[in-house]
Design an enzyme around this catalytic site. Structure first.
Site, mmCIF file in Angstrom:
data_model
loop_
_atom_site.group_PDB
_atom_site.id
_atom_site.type_symbol
_atom_site.label_atom_id
_atom_site.label_comp_id
_atom_site.label_asym_id
_atom_site.label_seq_id
_atom_site.Cartn_x
_atom_site.Cartn_y
_atom_site.Cartn_z
ATOM 1 N N GLY A 1 -2.879 -2.348 -2.585
ATOM 2 C CA GLY A 1 -4.141 -3.076 -2.670
ATOM 3 C C GLY A 1 -5.239 -2.375 -3.443
ATOM 4 N N HIS B 1 -11.558 6.105 -3.269
ATOM 5 C CA HIS B 1 -12.652 5.692 -2.378
ATOM 6 C C HIS B 1 -12.101 5.443 -0.990
ATOM 7 C CE1 HIS B 1 -11.001 2.267 -4.595
ATOM 8 N NE2 HIS B 1 -11.190 1.546 -3.502
#
Ligand code: 5GP
Ligand code: ZN
Length: 111
Positions: free
Chosen positions: A90, A97
Site C-alpha cells: 500500500g 513515513h
C-alpha cells in the site's frame, strides 16, 4: 530527491500542516485523513522505505515521536501506527513515513 513530494514538504517548498519538527524528523497532517487524527511522521533525509533504513536511532525517534503526537492529541491509549513498506503493502509515496491514526475505532486485520 528532486521529485519527492515529502522531500519538498521537508524543504518547505510545498505547504503542509506541521505538527512537529526537529533536526531529524518532521510530522504533518495527512492530506487525505483516514481518521480524526492522521499524522505522517517522516525523516528529513530521503529514505525510500523502512526496509532501507539502517539507522536504529532514527527509527526510534520516529516511533517515539509518533507515540508522543498521539498522546498530545489525546489518543495516547488508543492509536494505530502504520508503515506501508512497498507498493504491494500500500505504499504510494516512496519517502519513509509512519502513519499515526487515532480518534476512531479500528478493525483487525487491516485491509
Ligand atoms: P502511503 O500510501 O505511501 O503509505 O501513504 C502516503 C500518504 O501520503 C497518504 O495517506 C496520502 O494521503 C498522503 N499524501 C500524499 N501526498 C500528500 C501531500 O502532498 N501532502 C500531505 N500532507 N499528504 C500527502
Ligand atoms: Zn524524499
Amino acid at each position: 530527491m528532486a521529485e519527492c513530494i515529502f522531500c519538498k514538504i521537508v524543504a518547505k517548498e510545498l505547504p503542509s500542516r506541521l505538527v512537529y519538527e526537529d533536526d531529524d524528523i518532521i510530522a504533518f497532517n495527512d492530506l487525505n485523513a483516514r481518521a480524526p487524527l492522521h499524522v505522517l511522521v517522516v525523516p528529513r533525509r530521503h529514505v525510500e522505505r523502512l526496509s532501507d533504513l539502517d539507522d536504529a536511532a532514527l527509527a526510534g525517534k520516529l516511533a517515539l515521536a509518533a507515540a508522543r503526537i498521539a498522546r498530545d492529541a489525546g489518543h495516547g491509549d488508543n492509536f494505530r501506527l502504520v508503515v506501508n513498506n512497498g507498493a504491494g503493502a500500500g505504499q504510494s509515496v516512496f519517502h519513509l513515513h509512519f502513519h499515526v491514526l487515532g480518534g476512531r475505532q479500528f478493525t483487525w486485520p487491516p485491509g
